[in-house]
Scaffold this motif. Structure first.
Motif, PDB file in Angstrom:
ATOM      1  N   ILE A  60       0.918  -1.227  -0.091  1.00  0.00           N
ATOM      2  CA  ILE A  60       0.044   0.011   0.024  1.00  0.00           C
ATOM      3  C   ILE A  60       0.852   1.240   0.142  1.00  0.00           C
ATOM      4  CG2 ILE A  60      -1.919   1.306   1.228  1.00  0.00           C
ATOM      5  CD1 ILE A  60      -3.022  -1.377   2.216  1.00  0.00           C
ATOM      6  N   ASN A  62       0.877   5.736  -0.214  1.00  0.00           N
ATOM      7  CA  ASN A  62      -0.054   6.783   0.107  1.00  0.00           C
ATOM      8  C   ASN A  62       0.834   7.890  -0.758  1.00  0.00           C
ATOM      9  OD1 ASN A  62      -2.540   6.005   1.459  1.00  0.00           O
ATOM     10  ND2 ASN A  62      -0.883   5.541   3.090  1.00  0.00           N
ATOM     11  N   PRO A  64       0.835  11.726  -1.678  1.00  0.00           N
ATOM     12  CA  PRO A  64       0.211  13.153  -1.569  1.00  0.00           C
ATOM     13  C   PRO A  64       0.138  13.660  -2.884  1.00  0.00           C
ATOM     14  CG  PRO A  64       2.496  13.213  -0.741  1.00  0.00           C
ATOM     15  CD  PRO A  64       2.139  11.728  -1.155  1.00  0.00           C
ATOM     16  N   GLU A  88      -7.791   4.394  -4.428  1.00  0.00           N
ATOM     17  CA  GLU A  88      -8.551   5.360  -3.771  1.00  0.00           C
ATOM     18  C   GLU A  88      -7.995   6.835  -3.900  1.00  0.00           C
ATOM     19  OE1 GLU A  88      -9.334   4.291   0.302  1.00  0.00           O
ATOM     20  OE2 GLU A  88      -9.501   2.155  -0.096  1.00  0.00           O
ATOM     21  N   TYR A  89      -8.940   7.749  -4.378  1.00  0.00           N
ATOM     22  CA  TYR A  89      -8.524   9.153  -4.526  1.00  0.00           C
ATOM     23  C   TYR A  89      -9.567   9.818  -4.254  1.00  0.00           C
ATOM     24  CZ  TYR A  89     -11.359   7.963  -8.824  1.00  0.00           C
ATOM     25  OH  TYR A  89     -12.277   7.907  -9.695  1.00  0.00           O
ATOM     26  N   ASN A 100      -4.977  12.836  -0.855  1.00  0.00           N
ATOM     27  CA  ASN A 100      -4.019  11.685  -0.701  1.00  0.00           C
ATOM     28  C   ASN A 100      -4.601  10.726  -1.620  1.00  0.00           C
ATOM     29  OD1 ASN A 100      -2.073  10.419   0.487  1.00  0.00           O
ATOM     30  ND2 ASN A 100      -3.477   8.973   1.482  1.00  0.00           N
ATOM     31  N   ILE A 101      -3.684  10.066  -2.381  1.00  0.00           N
ATOM     32  CA  ILE A 101      -4.105   9.123  -3.374  1.00  0.00           C
ATOM     33  C   ILE A 101      -3.476   7.645  -2.754  1.00  0.00           C
ATOM     34  CG2 ILE A 101      -3.800   8.001  -5.515  1.00  0.00           C
ATOM     35  CD1 ILE A 101      -3.409  10.774  -6.950  1.00  0.00           C
ATOM     36  N   LYS A 102      -4.298   6.588  -2.509  1.00  0.00           N
ATOM     37  CA  LYS A 102      -3.887   5.506  -2.051  1.00  0.00           C
ATOM     38  C   LYS A 102      -3.830   4.437  -3.005  1.00  0.00           C
ATOM     39  CE  LYS A 102      -5.230   2.418   1.671  1.00  0.00           C
ATOM     40  NZ  LYS A 102      -6.056   2.115   2.709  1.00  0.00           N
ATOM     41  N   LYS A 104      -3.122   0.521  -3.908  1.00  0.00           N
ATOM     42  CA  LYS A 104      -2.724  -1.128  -3.316  1.00  0.00           C
ATOM     43  C   LYS A 104      -2.622  -1.957  -4.255  1.00  0.00           C
ATOM     44  CE  LYS A 104      -4.770  -4.727  -0.481  1.00  0.00           C
ATOM     45  NZ  LYS A 104      -5.863  -5.280   0.396  1.00  0.00           N
TER      46      LYS A 104
END
Length: 141
Positions: A60, A62, A64, A88-89, A100-102, A104
């Motif tokens: 994962i 993250n 910025p 996720e964004y 924050n763009i996550k 995985k």
């Protein structure tokens, strides 16, 4: 000027249609036409190395995402290069704000061992319409 006229039309449409589901689509399309400046995305890295990952593990990351433009940055969609990536964004990042763009990455047991490279393309309202991130790593037993 033509740009001023389009901005006026855009602002009128926004105020009249703000609660309509098609509002976001119209807003984004018109903003691309009338914008005279970029809405740049500045991130720490466009290429992310997640190191070694076992077949049964995931990584994962993250990232910025800074909007240094004068208008809201709108992320329409995140398109991964494979189903091994979930993203996720935030849909909107205000001017001079951080989202924050996550990302995985889930290794698949059928993936070959060794180096891998995957990508995620964000469809945005920036001048170039998209931003691409690359994830690299080493798949191990």
């Amino acid at each position: 000027s033509l740009i001023h006229h389009k901005e006026t039309v855009l602002n009128r449409l926004i105020s009249e249609c703000e609660n309509d589901p098609i509002y976001e689509y119209i807003n984004i399309k018109l903003q691309k036409e009338v914008s005279s400046s970029e809405f740049p995305i500045i991130v720490a890295e466009f290429k992310i190395d997640v190191g070694e990952i076992k077949h049964s593990d995931s990584a994962i990351v993250n990232i910025p995402c800074y909007n240094t433009g004068n208008s809201a940055l709108i992320i329409l969609e995140a398109i991964p290069s494979c189903n091994c990536i979930q993203v996720e964004y935030p849909k909107v990042i205000k001017p001079n704000d951080i989202g924050n763009i996550k990302i995985k990455y889930q290794a698949n047991k059928n993936d070959p061992l060794g180096e891998f490279m995957r990508s995620i393309t964000l469809i945005t309202n920036t001048k170039h319409s998209n931003e691409t991130f690359t994830i690299t790593g080493q798949l191990i037993k």
